[in-house]
Design an enzyme around this catalytic site. Structure first.
Site, PDB file in Angstrom:
ATOM      1  N   SER A  78       0.819  -1.214   0.000  1.00 48.14           N
ATOM      2  CA  SER A  78       0.000   0.000   0.000  1.00 48.14           C
ATOM      3  C   SER A  78       0.857   1.270   0.000  1.00 48.14           C
ATOM      4  O   SER A  78       1.501   1.583  -0.987  1.00 48.14           O
ATOM      5  CB  SER A  78      -0.951  -0.050   1.202  1.00 48.14           C
ATOM      6  OG  SER A  78      -1.973   0.890   1.081  1.00 48.14           O
ATOM      7  N   ASP A  96      10.314   5.862  -9.967  1.00 53.44           N
ATOM      8  CA  ASP A  96       9.926   6.614 -11.164  1.00 53.44           C
ATOM      9  C   ASP A  96      10.735   7.898 -11.318  1.00 53.44           C
ATOM     10  O   ASP A  96      11.078   8.293 -12.437  1.00 53.44           O
ATOM     11  CB  ASP A  96       8.427   6.942 -11.120  1.00 53.44           C
ATOM     12  CG  ASP A  96       7.559   5.702 -11.310  1.00 53.44           C
ATOM     13  OD1 ASP A  96       8.061   4.709 -11.858  1.00 53.44           O
ATOM     14  OD2 ASP A  96       6.388   5.720 -10.886  1.00 53.44           O
ATOM     15  N   LYS A 144      -0.764  -4.330  -3.207  1.00 54.84           N
ATOM     16  CA  LYS A 144      -2.053  -3.792  -2.716  1.00 54.84           C
ATOM     17  C   LYS A 144      -2.201  -2.367  -3.235  1.00 54.84           C
ATOM     18  O   LYS A 144      -1.716  -1.405  -2.647  1.00 54.84           O
ATOM     19  CB  LYS A 144      -2.073  -3.834  -1.186  1.00 54.84           C
ATOM     20  CG  LYS A 144      -3.264  -3.124  -0.523  1.00 54.84           C
ATOM     21  CD  LYS A 144      -4.561  -3.862  -0.764  1.00 54.84           C
ATOM     22  CE  LYS A 144      -5.639  -3.409   0.213  1.00 54.84           C
ATOM     23  NZ  LYS A 144      -5.968  -1.984   0.171  1.00 54.84           N
TER      24      LYS A 144
END
Length: 694
Positions: free
Chosen positions: A472, A483, A497
């Site tokens: 999560s 990224d 998740k």
């Protein structure tokens, strides 16, 4: 109501009567459960809530109707141990009709199926009890026969003879398992007899509410595995697959077949500190106190098991386990002292590790973040010193800078997530400003969360360490760092998740449903796949047992449009060399050799679907496994110039503990140390790249 009348016709058809007559009937009265009037309206309310608010746009039609039926049968009889094949064949008549029943607020088929299940269960348990109470009952543990442990691909038993033979083997396996756990045959019989009597008593106590919740969840799980209905009684405990952290052991549990499965451990909780309970372990017995008798809990409801595990602070609970990494059916008893999980023990913590690289000493800062937390109450009260992950991390970064660290490791292993706000703000400590995560709602609207603050708390080289239990909010942070190419991601594939749940009240109970999905700024979802590290390190977590991809009906991985963001530095060009160096370095590392041998053994054992019912054979397999583990451990210890051990149980006293009393596993430290070495390799190669460019 035309479909309801069709179903009622099916229930009174001669075929049904002949099936019941052909199969054994208990002499005892079998109570027939019926839906309460409130249930008829509630099933419609649940469907309305799913259609209006769930992220997934799913239409309840004949195809989904069949899937609800399959899920319902799976939830009732997951091991195919009670229904006969004729029952399942008969139930196929309901396949295209269940959707119409739900829409009409009717539950005739649901209760008819359950009543048949109740009948079959009571028949079987009464027969098993009679068998065990028969003074002439004997078991031959010298026969060479096996029990199929994975019945997923099996058919339901065709007749009573096939069912009896399956249960004969299952009973024999249970008795043999207890016999090998140092119980006499008579003691083992008594344990199993109590188990079956307890299961029969629980079956007889089943009420209409229990049936409704079971069927309602067969519907909700067609939308995704995190969507659940909770009856009013269960609503108070909807966190049963929650942390037992008030006064318990600090574990997240769920039901699996007839067992209670450990999903994860609460950071800084008693179970994690003890270091003996692990995700995917099965809890089959619970005892109170140092010397209390262990109560068999196979077949119990989850809330009943939780009630036994919970207890006052400073008391001891004993757990009888089937360890995830042990031999099939092999028991292990552990003791955990109950306690409260203190907020300060779940807070981020730092340390400095010193490593030598290319003949020079380096200092690396490590910040371990067990959860993404924030004291919302203090924040709402306007307190200036409220506690949060980001605030604590800033303080730790300042302390580490004073230590003149050469690099930073953010350790998110076992971090199950928490506050989205904190994940967003933590990313902001390491980037100038920009997007951090995207959230898509059921209407396909995408919201981009951003870090608006240009200040950077730490500008140096960094690595993020993750594993399968990083979930999560942890995945949002790791994904954003990857990224932005702000740091290197090391470890194992994360949990996956990538969905957001909300609780919605109903007139009768409540529903927890998925209403949004997370996406990285690259446009990739964290759902299902999780975050794939730049450098993969060994992990002993079985991805088929743990993680979003292991859950039936999990939402798929997909993408949205990427959002513009900067990239700090691309190390992709020398990533192959980083991996080559890591591989070369760990070829002879004792802890990595130990982990890799464990992985090979785990993968080999997964292929074995048969459990021996021959005592000598099974005992031999377990002795061989124990000796193999002992040999592997001693081989590792010899490589580290550590003294040999005679039994694996000696390790509990030999392993070091941290300042909170948590057991430090050598493998965990080896992974952290290797992450530091990978980070130092990255620093070296980056400096060389920059020097060449200049």
């Amino acid at each position: 109501m035309i479909y309801t009348s069709k179903i009622r016709q099916l229930l009174t058809a001669p075929l049904l009567l002949s099936l019941i007559i052909a199969l054994p009937i208990s002499a005892k009265t079998h109570s027939v459960l019926q839906p309460e009037p409130i249930h008829n309206q509630t099933i419609v309310d649940i469907l309305t809530s799913l259609n209006q608010d769930h992220y997934n746009d799913i239409v309840l039609n004949d195809e989904l109707s069949g899937k609800v039926l399959d899920q319902y049968l799976e939830s009732l009889d997951p091991t195919k141990a009670y229904f006969y094949r004729a029952d399942i064949t008969e139930f196929q008549k309901f396949r295209p009709l269940i959707d119409d029943e739900i829409k009409n607020g009717e539950l005739t088929a649901a209760y008819a199926i359950f009543n048949r299940y109740q009948l079959r269960t009571q028949e079987r348990l009464e027969k098993l009890i009679a068998t065990l109470e028969d003074s002439n009952f004997k078991v031959n543990f010298k026969l060479d026969e096996t029990l199929l442990t994975d019945r997923e691909e099996s058919l339901w038993p065709a007749d009573e003879a096939e069912m009896d033979d399956f249960w004969r083997k299952r009973l024999k396996s249970a008795l043999l398992s207890l016999k090998l756990a140092d119980k006499s045959v008579d003691e083992a019989k008594e344990v199993i007899l109590k188990r079956y009597k307890s299961q029969l008593a629980r079956a007889q106590q089943t009420n209409s509410e229990d049936v409704f919740q079971s069927f309602a969840n067969a519907l909700t799980q067609q939308f995704d595995p995190h969507t659940q209905y909770f009856s009013p009684r269960r609503s108070e405990n909807f966190n049963i697959n929650m942390s037992l952290s008030l006064e318990g052991i600090g574990a997240v549990l769920q039901s699996e077949n007839e067992n209670t499965k450990v999903v994860r451990l609460v950071p800084a909780g008693p179970a994690e500190k003890a270091g003996q309970l692990k995700p995917a372990d099965l809890i089959v017995g619970v005892g109170q106190g140092e010397d209390g008798e262990i109560q068999d809990v196979i077949g119990w409801r989850l809330d009943e098991v939780v009630a036994l595990i919970r207890g006052p602070k400073d008391t001891v609970v004993k757990l009888d386990l089937l360890p995830a990494d042990g031999e099939e059916g092999q028991h292990k008893v552990i003791k955990i002292r109950r306690n409260k999980v203190k907020l300060e023990e779940q807070a981020a913590q730092s340390r400095v590790i010193e490593l030598e690289h290319q003949g020079k000493p380096y200092k690396l800062g490590v910040i371990s973040i067990p959860a993404f937390y924030i004291d919302f109450a203090a924040l709402q009260r306007g307190e200036s010193d409220y506690k949060s992950t980001t605030r604590d991390t800033i303080k730790l970064l300042n302390e580490l800078r004073a230590e003149e660290i050469n690099g930073l490791i953010i350790d998110l292993r076992n971090n199950g997530g928490g506050s989205l706000r904190e994940a967003n703000e933590l990313v902001g400590l390491f980037i100038n400003r920009g997007p951090t995560v995207q959230i898509r709602d059921p209407d396909n609207r995408v919201q981009v969360l951003r870090d608006p603050d240009p200040r950077i708390a730490y500008r140096g080289p960094m690595a993020v360490l993750v594993n399968r239990l990083s979930a999560s909010a942890s995945e949002i942070f790791a994904g954003a760092i990857q990224d932005y190419q702000r740091g290197i991601i090391v470890g194992g594939q994360t949990f996956g998740k990538g969905t957001v749940q909300t609780l919605a009240p109903l007139n009768h109970g409540q529903i927890k449903l998925t209403h949004a999905k997370f996406y990285r700024i690259s446009g990739e979802s964290t759902q299902h796949k999780g975050v794939i590290p730049d450098v993969n390190l060994p992990t002993l977590y079985d991805t088929e047992e743990i993680g979003e991809s292991s859950l039936s009906g999990a939402l798929p991985w997909d993408m949205v449009a990427k959002t513009p963001h900067r990239r700090y530095f691309s190390f992709n060009s020398f990533l192959p060399e980083l991996i080559e160096r890591y591989t070369s370095r760990t070829k002879s590392d004792p802890d990595f050799l130990f982990m890799n041998s464990q992985l090979e053994r785990i993968n080999k054992n997964k292929l074995d679907k048969e459990l021996s019912l021959n005592e000598a054979t099974l005992q031999g397999e377990r002795d061989a496994s124990e000796q193999w583990l002992l040999a592997q451990e001693n081989q590792r210890r010899a490589s580290k110039q550590q003294p040999k051990i005679n039994e694996l149980s000696e390790l509990d006293d030999l392993l070091e503990k941290d300042s909170q009393g948590k057991t430090i596993r050598p493998e965990q430290e080896a992974i952290l140390t290797e992450t530091g070495r990978i980070l130092l390799d990255m620093i070296e190669l980056t400096d060389k790249y920059i020097a060449i460019k200049n």
